[in-house]
Scaffold this motif. Structure first.
Motif, PDB file in Angstrom:
ATOM      1  N   LEU A  52       0.847  -1.188   0.000  1.00 11.40           N
ATOM      2  CA  LEU A  52       0.000   0.000   0.000  1.00 11.40           C
ATOM      3  C   LEU A  52       0.883   1.238   0.000  1.00 11.40           C
ATOM      4  O   LEU A  52       1.941   1.276   0.629  1.00 11.40           O
ATOM      5  N   SER A  53       0.432   2.253  -0.703  1.00 13.40           N
ATOM      6  CA  SER A  53       1.201   3.497  -0.775  1.00 13.40           C
ATOM      7  C   SER A  53       0.238   4.677  -0.790  1.00 13.40           C
ATOM      8  O   SER A  53      -0.983   4.504  -0.871  1.00 13.40           O
ATOM      9  N   GLY A  54       0.803   5.859  -0.705  1.00 12.00           N
ATOM     10  CA  GLY A  54       0.000   7.072  -0.798  1.00 12.00           C
ATOM     11  C   GLY A  54      -1.103   7.147   0.237  1.00 12.00           C
ATOM     12  O   GLY A  54      -0.911   6.822   1.413  1.00 12.00           O
ATOM     13  N   GLY A  55      -2.287   7.537  -0.233  1.00 11.82           N
ATOM     14  CA  GLY A  55      -3.409   7.719   0.685  1.00 11.82           C
ATOM     15  C   GLY A  55      -3.843   6.440   1.365  1.00 11.82           C
ATOM     16  O   GLY A  55      -4.225   6.454   2.549  1.00 11.82           O
ATOM     17  N   PHE A  56      -3.805   5.322   0.658  1.00  9.55           N
ATOM     18  CA  PHE A  56      -4.229   4.059   1.279  1.00  9.55           C
ATOM     19  C   PHE A  56      -3.279   3.652   2.404  1.00  9.55           C
ATOM     20  O   PHE A  56      -3.704   3.115   3.423  1.00  9.55           O
ATOM     21  N   ALA A  57      -1.993   3.907   2.232  1.00  5.64           N
ATOM     22  CA  ALA A  57      -1.041   3.618   3.303  1.00  5.64           C
ATOM     23  C   ALA A  57      -1.341   4.478   4.529  1.00  5.64           C
ATOM     24  O   ALA A  57      -1.269   4.005   5.668  1.00  5.64           O
ATOM     25  N   GLN A  58      -1.696   5.740   4.296  1.00  7.16           N
ATOM     26  CA  GLN A  58      -2.030   6.621   5.417  1.00  7.16           C
ATOM     27  C   GLN A  58      -3.308   6.166   6.129  1.00  7.16           C
ATOM     28  O   GLN A  58      -3.413   6.252   7.358  1.00  7.16           O
ATOM     29  N   VAL A  59      -4.285   5.696   5.350  1.00 11.12           N
ATOM     30  CA  VAL A  59      -5.517   5.178   5.957  1.00 11.12           C
ATOM     31  C   VAL A  59      -5.197   3.983   6.856  1.00 11.12           C
ATOM     32  O   VAL A  59      -5.691   3.888   7.985  1.00 11.12           O
ATOM     33  N   ALA A  60      -4.351   3.079   6.371  1.00 13.41           N
ATOM     34  CA  ALA A  60      -3.987   1.905   7.165  1.00 13.41           C
ATOM     35  C   ALA A  60      -3.286   2.311   8.456  1.00 13.41           C
ATOM     36  O   ALA A  60      -3.587   1.784   9.538  1.00 13.41           O
ATOM     37  N   LYS A  61      -2.360   3.238   8.364  1.00 13.43           N
ATOM     38  CA  LYS A  61      -1.623   3.681   9.550  1.00 13.43           C
ATOM     39  C   LYS A  61      -2.541   4.377  10.546  1.00 13.43           C
ATOM     40  O   LYS A  61      -2.421   4.175  11.764  1.00 13.43           O
ATOM     41  N   ARG A  62      -3.449   5.183  10.027  1.00 12.06           N
ATOM     42  CA  ARG A  62      -4.391   5.884  10.913  1.00 12.06           C
ATOM     43  C   ARG A  62      -5.324   4.864  11.584  1.00 12.06           C
ATOM     44  O   ARG A  62      -5.615   4.976  12.789  1.00 12.06           O
ATOM     45  N   LEU A  63      -5.750   3.875  10.829  1.00 12.71           N
ATOM     46  CA  LEU A  63      -6.625   2.849  11.390  1.00 12.71           C
ATOM     47  C   LEU A  63      -5.901   2.064  12.480  1.00 12.71           C
ATOM     48  O   LEU A  63      -6.482   1.751  13.530  1.00 12.71           O
ATOM     49  N   ASN A  64      -4.640   1.777  12.270  1.00  9.41           N
ATOM     50  CA  ASN A  64      -3.867   1.016  13.255  1.00  9.41           C
ATOM     51  C   ASN A  64      -3.637   1.804  14.542  1.00  9.41           C
ATOM     52  O   ASN A  64      -3.376   1.197  15.592  1.00  9.41           O
ATOM     53  N   ARG A  65      -3.733   3.102  14.478  1.00  6.94           N
ATOM     54  CA  ARG A  65      -3.567   3.923  15.685  1.00  6.94           C
ATOM     55  C   ARG A  65      -4.866   4.086  16.457  1.00  6.94           C
ATOM     56  O   ARG A  65      -4.868   4.599  17.581  1.00  6.94           O
ATOM     57  N   SER A  66      -5.974   3.669  15.872  1.00  9.59           N
ATOM     58  CA  SER A  66      -7.275   3.857  16.524  1.00  9.59           C
ATOM     59  C   SER A  66      -7.501   2.793  17.598  1.00  9.59           C
ATOM     60  O   SER A  66      -6.803   1.777  17.644  1.00  9.59           O
ATOM     61  N   SER A  67      -8.487   3.018  18.440  1.00  8.13           N
ATOM     62  CA  SER A  67      -8.824   2.057  19.496  1.00  8.13           C
ATOM     63  C   SER A  67      -9.999   1.170  19.109  1.00  8.13           C
ATOM     64  O   SER A  67     -10.470   0.364  19.922  1.00  8.13           O
ATOM     65  N   ALA A  68     -10.469   1.292  17.871  1.00  6.74           N
ATOM     66  CA  ALA A  68     -11.603   0.483  17.417  1.00  6.74           C
ATOM     67  C   ALA A  68     -11.167  -0.959  17.169  1.00  6.74           C
ATOM     68  O   ALA A  68      -9.980  -1.255  17.010  1.00  6.74           O
TER      69      ALA A  68
END
Length: 519
Positions: free
Chosen positions: A147-163
């Motif tokens: 994954l790169s670009g925006g999708f990579a950022q989405v994955a990283k942001r999701l991994n930082r969430s508590s959901a």
């Protein structure tokens, strides 16, 4: 990582390409429209979510533009109908949507209770809380690059969430086989992966557990006939097949007809390894056992395992010579043996005798790692049982990547015409023909000193009873893990010690034997 009923079903491991071919074949031959097969998959995923997370929940769906995204949007619709509060984000930022994904988008748009946002440029990440479920349906088996670009950022942001993150089929960003070149920081980390029909090879590697979490499989009716015809080098053991391997004793059996094994083990201070292997061999049904060990171990061996014959070495501290192995049906070498020079030459002498089926473990493998030219003397179909670091020393090539190590293990088994039992959570039994059979029993409680010694004993006991090396390797590993599972059910994983595995081995054999009557 796999759900525990997994071992009850035979499963072939397919590549990502084979899985897509199976999907295509099912659509053409059932026949069934692809959108209806997608609905079938979504229904199966939705049922798992409703069972595992009872009560209406808030769910956020992150859907990609392809089939995986279409699955996610269909799940969003079904869970909204079940009373969940659902918000869906559809990423349409490239070449457009697949036909089925577009159809499910339109179906979701027609619902008044679901908020659907189609993203074509900027994305505002939704606010997530610990009670929320996020359904990762960005990318499935079709991903071929990190994954790169925006999708990579989405994955990283999701991994930082508590959901709580649940992945559909495959966590987005994870390749189905080889992840050695992947950007692991951009792989979605799921607590649960609901995977379609068949396992993916990557699920069986330790380093991928943090991405997959627990894996549950759902059957969506893909063609069993085509699946049976597909060729694969990778398989999983099944309980019924293991049960069919178990042999029954003749009522006229005596100790001379059910095998005599030789165990070469235990330098001074390591008698415990010899004891554990001895007891396991006898519990596996062996008729007679002779233990070749240093003189210093004579008394402790005879007190701890009175059923065994002790053929002690003239040296008080180490094994220095090989005995004539021609009268044995199997030899096990290595537990607690040591790697002293004279011991190494004794091990080499056993290899050159080529007397009977053999299992090599622990220090026997370390001796071969120090003397790789002796590998040419391995008897055909010898069973080696290294853990990963022992195997790395044996090949002189070190890696932290399980896929690379597995490929080397396959090549090693082919080159030396042996069975390479690469120990781990899903122990991989690599055959001389290049197949790999992953074991499905066992638990983390078995990560304890001496566990490998009990496995060596079990395999030796089976070999001496006349089981073929292929059978002894698979059945031995399966029973070893099953005994550990029974031990964990009676106490807890943290409290298991190696002698518990031997102690519960009779129950494991009985449990497997009872499966003979099911079909």
């Amino acid at each position: 990582m796999l759900c525990r009923n997994f071992a009850e079903k035979k499963m072939k491991i397919l590549t990502a390409g084979q899985f897509r071919e199976l999907d295509r074949y099912t659509i053409e031959q059932e026949p069934i429209a692809s959108i209806d097969l997608m609905e079938r998959a979504a229904d199966a995923v939705a049922k798992v979510l409703l069972r595992r997370y009872p009560g209406p929940r808030r769910m956020v769906v992150l859907a990609g533009p392809g089939g995986n995204g279409g699955d996610g949007l269909a799940v969003a619709r079904l869970l909204s109908e079940a009373g969940w509060t659902v918000e869906a984000f559809l990423f349409n930022v490239g070449r457009g949507l697949s036909d089925d994904c577009a159809t499910n988008r339109d179906r979701l748009r027609a619902m008044t209770d679901v908020r659907l946002t189609e993203i074509t440029a900027e994305f505002s990440f939704p606010e997530l809380h610990s009670g929320n479920i996020v359904l990762d349906a960005l990318f499935g088996t079709g991903l071929s690059k990190p994954l790169s670009g925006g999708f990579a950022q989405v994955a990283k942001r999701l991994n930082r969430s508590s959901a709580t993150v649940v992945a559909v089929d495959v966590p987005s960003g994870l390749m189905c086989e080889d992840n050695s070149y992947n950007d692991t920081s951009s792989i979605v980390r799921a607590a649960l992966t609901i995977s379609i029909q068949v396992p993916k090879l990557a699920f069986l590697f330790a380093e991928n557990y943090r991405y997959c979490g627990e894996v549950e499989y759902v059957n969506i009716g893909l063609s069993e006939e085509e699946l049976a015809l597909m060729q694969s080098a990778f398989w999983l053991t099944e309980a019924q097949e293991m049960a069919s391997m178990l042999r029954r004793r003749s009522p006229f059996a005596h100790k001379g007809t059910v095998g005599h094994a030789l165990l070469v083990a235990g330098k001074r201070g390591m008698a415990g390894a010899a004891i554990l292997a001895s007891r396991a061999a006898l519990r596996a049904g062996l008729g007679k056992l002779t233990v070749h060990t240093p003189y210093s171990n004579l008394d402790i061996m005879q007190m701890s395992v009175p059923e065994a014959i002790v053929d002690f070495d003239i040296d008080s501290n180490i094994v220095t010579e090989a005995v004539d192995a021609s009268n044995y049906q199997a030899i096990a070498i290595g537990p607690g043996l040591g790697t002293e020079t004279t011991t190494a030459y004794a091990v080499h002498s056993y290899l050159k005798q080529q007397a009977c089926p053999m299992v090599l473990d622990a220090d026997a493998i370390n001796i071969l790692a120090d003397n790789r030219e002796w590998l040419a003397d391995l008897p055909a179909e010898t069973i080696l049982t290294p853990h990963p670091r022992e195997f790395d020393r044996l090949t002189g090539s070190y890696t932290s990547d399980s896929y690379e190590r597995l490929n080397r293990a396959r090549s090693f088994a082919i080159t030396y015409h042996c069975f390479l039992v690469l120990k781990g959570h899903y122990t991989a039994i690599c055959t001389p023909m290049g197949q790999v059979i992953f074991n499905t029993t066992g638990n983390a409680g078995m990560a304890t000193a001496g566990s490998g010694d009990t496995l060596t004993g079990i395999i030796a006991g089976l070999l001496a009873q006349g089981y073929l090396p292929s059978e002894a390797a698979q059945l031995g590993v399966y029973l070893h893990g099953l005994a550990g599972d029974i031990a964990a059910s009676q106490m807890c994983e943290e409290s298991i010690i190696a002698s518990d595995i031997e102690r519960y081995l009779p129950q494991a054999i009985s449990k497997l034997r009872n499966l003979e009557h099911i079909h």
